[in-house]
Design an enzyme around this catalytic site. Structure first.
Site, PDB file in Angstrom:
ATOM      1  N   ARG A 179       1.065  -1.090  -0.394  1.00  0.00           N
ATOM      2  CA  ARG A 179       0.133  -0.083  -0.387  1.00  0.00           C
ATOM      3  C   ARG A 179       0.921   1.569   0.045  1.00  0.00           C
ATOM      4  O   ARG A 179       0.210   2.158  -0.770  1.00  0.00           O
ATOM      5  CB  ARG A 179      -1.195  -0.160   1.636  1.00  0.00           C
ATOM      6  CG  ARG A 179      -1.542   1.027   1.174  1.00  0.00           C
ATOM      7  CD  ARG A 179      -3.138   0.939   0.862  1.00  0.00           C
ATOM      8  NE  ARG A 179      -4.065   1.754   0.696  1.00  0.00           N
ATOM      9  CZ  ARG A 179      -5.036   1.726   0.440  1.00  0.00           C
ATOM     10  NH1 ARG A 179      -5.989   0.599  -0.387  1.00  0.00           N
ATOM     11  NH2 ARG A 179      -6.516   2.483   0.581  1.00  0.00           N
ATOM     12  N   GLY A 190      -6.480  11.300   8.644  1.00  0.00           N
ATOM     13  CA  GLY A 190      -8.342  10.201   9.717  1.00  0.00           C
ATOM     14  C   GLY A 190      -9.062   9.393   8.281  1.00  0.00           C
ATOM     15  O   GLY A 190      -8.546  10.314   7.665  1.00  0.00           O
ATOM     16  N   ASN A 247     -11.514  17.093  -0.232  1.00  0.00           N
ATOM     17  CA  ASN A 247     -12.174  15.980  -0.950  1.00  0.00           C
ATOM     18  C   ASN A 247     -13.766  16.180  -0.220  1.00  0.00           C
ATOM     19  O   ASN A 247     -13.831  17.611   1.021  1.00  0.00           O
ATOM     20  CB  ASN A 247     -11.618  14.467   0.914  1.00  0.00           C
ATOM     21  CG  ASN A 247     -13.082  13.594   0.605  1.00  0.00           C
ATOM     22  OD1 ASN A 247     -12.861  13.251  -0.448  1.00  0.00           O
ATOM     23  ND2 ASN A 247     -13.246  12.591   1.520  1.00  0.00           N
ATOM     24  N   THR A 248     -14.610  15.711  -1.069  1.00  0.00           N
ATOM     25  CA  THR A 248     -16.109  15.535  -0.782  1.00  0.00           C
ATOM     26  C   THR A 248     -16.535  14.888  -0.019  1.00  0.00           C
ATOM     27  O   THR A 248     -16.355  13.382  -0.558  1.00  0.00           O
ATOM     28  CB  THR A 248     -17.020  16.352  -1.622  1.00  0.00           C
ATOM     29  OG1 THR A 248     -17.887  16.656  -1.451  1.00  0.00           O
ATOM     30  CG2 THR A 248     -16.795  15.249  -3.265  1.00  0.00           C
ATOM     31  N   HIS A 249     -17.272  15.142   0.986  1.00  0.00           N
ATOM     32  CA  HIS A 249     -18.134  13.698   1.267  1.00  0.00           C
ATOM     33  C   HIS A 249     -19.846  14.025   2.055  1.00  0.00           C
ATOM     34  O   HIS A 249     -20.418  14.832   2.223  1.00  0.00           O
ATOM     35  CB  HIS A 249     -17.392  13.374   2.792  1.00  0.00           C
ATOM     36  CG  HIS A 249     -17.944  12.220   3.872  1.00  0.00           C
ATOM     37  ND1 HIS A 249     -17.343  11.147   3.430  1.00  0.00           N
ATOM     38  CD2 HIS A 249     -18.778  12.252   4.756  1.00  0.00           C
ATOM     39  CE1 HIS A 249     -18.407   9.827   4.414  1.00  0.00           C
ATOM     40  NE2 HIS A 249     -19.254  11.061   5.042  1.00  0.00           N
TER      41      HIS A 249
HETATM   42  C1  GAR Z   1     -19.999  11.786  -4.140  1.00  0.00           C
HETATM   43  O1  GAR Z   1     -20.963  11.699  -3.288  1.00  0.00           O
HETATM   44  C2  GAR Z   1     -18.861  11.347  -3.404  1.00  0.00           C
HETATM   45  O2  GAR Z   1     -18.528  12.237  -1.793  1.00  0.00           O
HETATM   46  C3  GAR Z   1     -18.548  10.609  -2.441  1.00  0.00           C
HETATM   47  O3  GAR Z   1     -18.844   9.814  -3.876  1.00  0.00           O
HETATM   48  C4  GAR Z   1     -19.599  10.616  -4.549  1.00  0.00           C
HETATM   49  C5  GAR Z   1     -19.439  10.529  -5.456  1.00  0.00           C
HETATM   50  O4  GAR Z   1     -19.601  10.816  -7.423  1.00  0.00           O
HETATM   51  N1  GAR Z   1     -17.715  10.361  -2.082  1.00  0.00           N
HETATM   52  C6  GAR Z   1     -17.605   9.800  -0.613  1.00  0.00           C
HETATM   53  O5  GAR Z   1     -19.134   8.945  -0.400  1.00  0.00           O
HETATM   54  C7  GAR Z   1     -16.254   9.064   0.298  1.00  0.00           C
HETATM   55  N2  GAR Z   1     -16.220   8.771   1.056  1.00  0.00           N
HETATM   56  P1  GAR Z   1     -19.791  11.083  -8.400  1.00  0.00           P
HETATM   57  O6  GAR Z   1     -18.530  10.299  -9.114  1.00  0.00           O
HETATM   58  O7  GAR Z   1     -20.801  11.094  -9.080  1.00  0.00           O
HETATM   59  O8  GAR Z   1     -18.672  12.648  -8.491  1.00  0.00           O
END
Ligand code: GAR
Length: 203
Positions: free
Chosen positions: A68, A146, A110-112
């Site tokens: 990794r 984290g 990052n977007t969550h």
């Molecule tokens: C988004 O909603 C993002 O927040 C999530 O994956 C989706 C991607 O959508 N990410 C996570 O869950 C990270 N833990 P997309 O590929 O259509 O942009």
């Protein structure tokens, strides 16, 4: 104009929102352009979106490396070759390691799909729904060592409906999320930022 590398693992609709905004506004006005899109797997719609927009792509797969740590170092190297000012994880479903954070800590966004610190991890929407919350949303934050614990930049709220299932709720979250991500990345690019403890100050 700041240089962005965007990392994806799936459909890439957040990436598309960034591409569209930059195409419409112009990179100068938006403050940034996407110089490369990377993924941890091949053949995904996110990469196809980049290719259609004429943006260079790369794939860095965990299984192509012995450990990794080696994967993480290779990802950091590959990203670095594009000399980004900011790196954006837009649905990138891998946790990066020490090497990557040593290089991009403090400028890795990052977007969550949940209101952190609630429901971190890979199933933010499912976990929020299972818990029974009545409001959830999305969080744009800087990545630290984290899982979804780094300093929060902005959040958007979405109400849960009685008839929601994971996919319906996720779609409504993503509508808010795409606008939020485009707005936040543009502000970071145009104004710059500093991180004071857990507080993000956009200059
Ligand atoms: C988004 O909603 C993002 O927040 C999530 O994956 C989706 C991607 O959508 N990410 C996570 O869950 C990270 N833990 P997309 O590929 O259509 O942009």
């Amino acid at each position: 104009v700041k240089r962005l590398v965007v990392l994806v693992s799936g459909s890439g609709s957040n990436l598309q929102a960034l591409l569209d905004e930059i195409a419409t506004e112009g990179a100068e006005a938006y403050g940034a352009r996407i110089v490369a899109v990377g993924a941890d797997r091949a053949g995904i719609e996110g990469l196809a979106r980049a290719e259609r927009a004429g943006v260079p792509t790369f794939v860095c797969r965990v299984k192509d490396y012995g450990t990794r740590e080696e994967w993480d170092a290779a990802l950091a190297e590959t990203v670095a070759a594009h000399r980004p000012d900011l790196v954006v994880s837009a649905g990138f479903m891998k946790i990066v390691g020490k090497e990557f954070l040593a290089r991009y800590g403090g400028r890795f966004v990052n977007t969550h799909p949940a209101l952190l610190p609630s429901f971190p991890g890979a199933h933010g929407v499912r976990d929020a729904l299972a818990y029974g919350v009545r409001v959830t949303g999305c969080t744009v934050h800087f990545v630290d060592d984290g899982v979804d614990t780094g300093p929060i930049i902005a959040q958007g709220v979405v109400e849960v409906r009685d008839e929601d299932d994971e996919s319906a709720l996720h779609e409504r979250i993503k509508e808010v999320e795409r606008r939020l991500l485009v707005e936040v990345v543009g502000r970071l690019a145009r104004h710059g930022h500093r991180i004071e403890g857990r507080k993000v100050v956009i200059q």
